[in-house]
Scaffold this active site. Sequence first.
Site, short mmCIF file in Angstrom:
data_model
loop_
_atom_site.label_atom_id
_atom_site.label_comp_id
_atom_site.label_asym_id
_atom_site.label_seq_id
_atom_site.Cartn_x
_atom_site.Cartn_y
_atom_site.Cartn_z
N SER A 536 -9.94 -0.40 9.00
CA SER A 536 -9.95 -0.42 7.54
C SER A 536 -11.39 -0.24 7.06
O SER A 536 -12.00 0.79 7.34
CB SER A 536 -9.32 -1.72 7.04
OG SER A 536 -9.00 -1.63 5.68
N ASP A 621 0.85 3.27 5.10
CA ASP A 621 -0.28 2.40 4.76
C ASP A 621 -0.52 2.49 3.25
O ASP A 621 -0.69 3.57 2.71
CB ASP A 621 -1.52 2.83 5.53
CG ASP A 621 -2.66 1.83 5.45
OD1 ASP A 621 -2.68 1.02 4.51
OD2 ASP A 621 -3.53 1.86 6.33
N HIS A 656 -0.36 -0.76 7.08
CA HIS A 656 -1.78 -0.99 7.34
C HIS A 656 -2.04 -1.75 8.64
O HIS A 656 -3.03 -1.51 9.32
CB HIS A 656 -2.37 -1.77 6.17
CG HIS A 656 -3.87 -1.76 6.13
ND1 HIS A 656 -4.61 -0.62 5.96
CD2 HIS A 656 -4.77 -2.77 6.21
CE1 HIS A 656 -5.90 -0.92 5.95
NE2 HIS A 656 -6.03 -2.22 6.10
#
Length: 685
Positions: A536, A621, A656
């Site tokens: 991320s 995501d 995610h």
Amino acid sequence: MTPPKARAERKTTTLHGHTLIDDYAWLRERTNPEVVEYLEAENAYCGEAMEPTHDLAKTLYSEMLSHIKETDISVPFREGGYWYYSRTAEGLQYPVYCRKRGSLDAAEEMVLDVNELARDESFMAIGAFTVSDDGAMLAYSVDNRGFRQYTLQVKDLRTGKLLAERVERVGSVTWAADGETIFYTVEDEEQKRQFQLYRHRLGTPHSEDVLIYEEADERFNIGAGRTRDRKYVVLESASHTTSEERFLPADAPGGEFTLIEPRRDEIEYYADHRNGQFYIRVNDAGRNFRLVTAPVSSPGREHWREMLPHRDDVMLEDVDLFARFYVACERRDGLQHLRVCRFAGEGAETLDSREVIFPEPVYSAHPHINRVFDTDKFRYAYQSFVTPSSVYEYDLATGEETLLKQLEVPGGFDRELYASERLMARAEDGVEVPVSLVYRKDMREEGKNPLYIYGYGSYGYALPIGFNPNRLSLLDRGFVMAYAHIRGGGDLGKPWHDAGRLMVKRNTFTDFIAVTEQLIEKGYGDPERVAIEGGSAGGLLMGAVVNMRPDLYRAVVSHVPFVDVMNTMLDASLPLTVPEYEEWGNPNEREAFEYMLSYSPYDNIEAKAYPAMLIKTSLYDSQVMYWEPAKYVAKLRTLKTDGHVLLLHTNMTAGHGGASGRYDYLKEIATDYAFILRELHYLSF
């Protein structure tokens, strides 16, 4: 093997005298068959490239599985008239949530079986999970895609039946004291921002739910919960740097919420309640927070009375409030500390305090589940790189600490074989950056070990130091594993976050590079065998450091990486963009635009040699859209001059966090480790 080649279709954006060139913007078209075809071609190429490691990945998976007690039970905790816990069973991907009434000797009641919810689903995640005060009803929410889009449902725990209630796009959920009223937040359809609070009464149509509050500022998200003593419902509205709260008596759900203190930019505060007083953690006197009290009747700041002052060297991360004591959760010198403070009487004065002492140089410690307000016992969780996750109970009356459960690690784990330590690396501007390390003592060789470095460094998130049995597969092959507490994180309090965001964000990247260089200089690893990993915002870190110093690294694993900074932050219609201005800056302002452009990984790819890279993303995501890593890989393929492998894998059924099932997730980690081992030429598989 020939890697896929994405079609180039030029798109330009001109702003502040700069023209951004994006040849792969068309990959944003999720429903375009050509996009799906490209992603599947990349997956096929990745599978073919990783085929030689297939047996290694199977071995790693078996090793990791051997260190997990597949059939297990969590530490039961008391809430209302029940003891709650979860259990896992061998072969099942998800936990089963259970309870017992009155005593742990009572018959088990099944509250929710996530395996049943996941039947015929490729993904399953639980969001809200809250039981009414009388124990009769469970309100919970589920996401079956991975897009963090949750659906609220209510289950009658007396009959096991689902009620007709069903609400989409729900965030936080909390009950009023009557057991019939639910407060819930919902997100808007475009930005996935929790912005409305509704009141619902069981048995009434969703169309009759009452809108209580709507947050107009796009930087802010809202959430609702109960104070620990259950007396109040609290509505919080918060951005990354600013917050305000409103409260409502839990036994008067039809009433009006009262504002504690109006929001002020860069000021955060968080309140709990005891004996007619709000206990408020606030950073108005300094970035590291102080603790004040105020009467419920007049909670504004003109009535605040200080209990704990602000300290420049101590971050007050949280306050756990109970009837006769509170626990100050502090961070000092990059480590967590728990201080138990006993009240002298009904007022806010404290009689004494005692710090819980932890035995290791590197560890994590934080409050565990404590749902009982009127108690003399407090539970906390403790773990380190070499000590498995443990739950302790602290007795306020005696000062004794009792170990309730420590994670069992089967498969022959011997903690005496491993060592952990902390050192400081000097950044290029002279700042000392903490680094936590773990390795197997009998396999350490000066300058010869393969070196793995993990980093994040954003949002004020402090990198946790925990036990992970999966890590043994690398440690037992001689790896030194390092975790860099770089600026931008919260490891040294709010100022540490401030020192790595907005117009000083590059400190995050140069800190990581300095950590790498000094670990090598100090002999912790072979300079030819350095692997790094991040996800991320940590994927932004990966992209930035390989643009700046690709020569330092041999292998990179990057999960759902935020690499297309400029195009994403210029698109205010995307989830998270506007709230993120407080972390990265607003590119509509020239100075911020030029600074962000200086480090954006996608915009700074050059024709040069790069390390071997495994880039992983998910089609659903909602935080870092799949097209960011897809575009990044497509562009990198056209410019990189080396022969190192570049792989993109897209999980077509997840979000995610990757796979939701525990066995599927384990297989993903085994693949990552197999990639690292191969690229570091670690032959003793």
